[in-house]
Design a protein around this motif. Structure first.
Motif, mmCIF file in Angstrom:
data_model
loop_
_atom_site.group_PDB
_atom_site.id
_atom_site.type_symbol
_atom_site.label_atom_id
_atom_site.label_comp_id
_atom_site.label_asym_id
_atom_site.label_seq_id
_atom_site.Cartn_x
_atom_site.Cartn_y
_atom_site.Cartn_z
ATOM 1 N N LEU A 172 -16.818 8.733 6.217
ATOM 2 C CA LEU A 172 -15.943 8.570 7.374
ATOM 3 C C LEU A 172 -14.824 9.599 7.403
ATOM 4 C CD1 LEU A 172 -15.072 6.704 9.789
ATOM 5 C CD2 LEU A 172 -13.700 5.439 8.101
ATOM 6 N N ASP A 173 -14.718 10.315 8.521
ATOM 7 C CA ASP A 173 -13.586 11.201 8.777
ATOM 8 C C ASP A 173 -12.439 10.351 9.324
ATOM 9 O OD1 ASP A 173 -12.052 13.503 9.194
ATOM 10 O OD2 ASP A 173 -12.952 13.907 11.146
ATOM 11 N N LEU A 174 -11.207 10.782 9.084
ATOM 12 C CA LEU A 174 -10.062 10.009 9.566
ATOM 13 C C LEU A 174 -9.579 10.448 10.943
ATOM 14 C CD1 LEU A 174 -7.960 9.647 6.299
ATOM 15 C CD2 LEU A 174 -9.389 7.926 7.411
ATOM 16 N N THR A 175 -9.746 11.722 11.276
ATOM 17 C CA THR A 175 -9.247 12.217 12.560
ATOM 18 C C THR A 175 -10.413 12.490 13.502
ATOM 19 O OG1 THR A 175 -9.194 14.473 11.656
ATOM 20 C CG2 THR A 175 -7.156 13.227 11.585
ATOM 21 N N ILE A 224 -19.925 0.166 1.994
ATOM 22 C CA ILE A 224 -19.183 1.078 1.126
ATOM 23 C C ILE A 224 -18.702 2.212 2.011
ATOM 24 C CG2 ILE A 224 -19.334 2.684 -0.804
ATOM 25 C CD1 ILE A 224 -21.595 0.854 -1.900
ATOM 26 N N VAL A 225 -17.391 2.475 1.993
ATOM 27 C CA VAL A 225 -16.816 3.513 2.835
ATOM 28 C C VAL A 225 -16.273 4.627 1.958
ATOM 29 C CG1 VAL A 225 -15.056 4.071 4.554
ATOM 30 C CG2 VAL A 225 -16.191 1.832 4.609
ATOM 31 N N ILE A 226 -16.693 5.843 2.247
ATOM 32 C CA ILE A 226 -16.179 7.017 1.554
ATOM 33 C C ILE A 226 -15.436 7.837 2.594
ATOM 34 C CG2 ILE A 226 -16.754 9.091 0.248
ATOM 35 C CD1 ILE A 226 -19.351 7.540 -0.588
ATOM 36 N N VAL A 227 -14.111 7.909 2.439
ATOM 37 C CA VAL A 227 -13.275 8.642 3.378
ATOM 38 C C VAL A 227 -13.297 10.110 2.973
ATOM 39 C CG1 VAL A 227 -10.944 8.934 4.287
ATOM 40 C CG2 VAL A 227 -11.829 6.637 3.822
ATOM 41 N N ALA A 286 -11.377 8.772 -1.203
ATOM 42 C CA ALA A 286 -11.380 7.408 -1.726
ATOM 43 C C ALA A 286 -12.738 6.777 -1.478
ATOM 44 C CB ALA A 286 -10.303 6.587 -1.023
ATOM 45 N N CYS A 287 -13.204 6.015 -2.451
ATOM 46 C CA CYS A 287 -14.434 5.248 -2.266
ATOM 47 C C CYS A 287 -14.035 3.785 -2.389
ATOM 48 C CB CYS A 287 -15.460 5.615 -3.340
ATOM 49 S SG CYS A 287 -17.008 4.714 -3.164
ATOM 50 N N ILE A 288 -14.223 3.053 -1.325
ATOM 51 C CA ILE A 288 -13.717 1.679 -1.304
ATOM 52 C C ILE A 288 -14.741 0.730 -0.716
ATOM 53 C CG2 ILE A 288 -11.259 2.217 -1.210
ATOM 54 C CD1 ILE A 288 -11.398 2.116 1.793
ATOM 55 N N ARG A 289 -14.737 -0.470 -1.210
ATOM 56 C CA ARG A 289 -15.494 -1.543 -0.581
ATOM 57 C C ARG A 289 -14.506 -2.286 0.302
ATOM 58 N NH1 ARG A 289 -20.470 -3.529 -1.852
ATOM 59 N NH2 ARG A 289 -21.438 -2.515 -3.598
#
Length: 112
Positions: free
Chosen positions: A53-56, A77-80, A94-97
């Motif tokens: 996932l991109d933030l902008t 699972i999201v990898i920003v 960041a790798c976050i659940r």
């Protein structure tokens, strides 16, 4: 069985670089989204067990996608990521659940 993987970034070059960076032979079913609205549609359709996932992004940014994932209770699972045009590299921040009622791993601290 293939893992449903979503790459959500408004930059065609960034999507291509992320896709090319995936390990060879990794059994994934890749879906591409150009903004957060398309990304959430894919997640709701079960095409985002893992999300890069991109933030902008336009329409709905990555923070909005994270809020939707959390509020709707999706367990992906999201990898920003941020794509640096200077070196053409993807940097994983960041790798976050993401679960309901769980704070999103201090992303707000990184971007203050």
């Amino acid at each position: 069985m293939s893992i449903p993987l979503l790459i959500c970034d408004d930059s065609a070059m960034a999507r291509k670089q992320v896709k090319r960076s995936l390990p060879e032979g990794w059994e994934v079913d890749i879906t591409l989204a150009t903004n957060g609205v398309e990304g959430m549609e894919a997640i709701r359709a079960g095409k985002g067990e893992m999300v890069f996932l991109d933030l902008t992004m336009p329409e709905l940014d990555g923070y909005g996608v994270l809020d939707c994932i959390k509020s709707e209770g999706h367990k992906c699972i999201v990898i920003v990521i941020i794509f640096l045009k200077i070196n053409f590299q993807c940097i994983i921040l960041a790798c976050i659940r993401v679960y309901p009622h769980v704070e999103v791993c201090g992303l707000r601290k990184i971007y203050k």
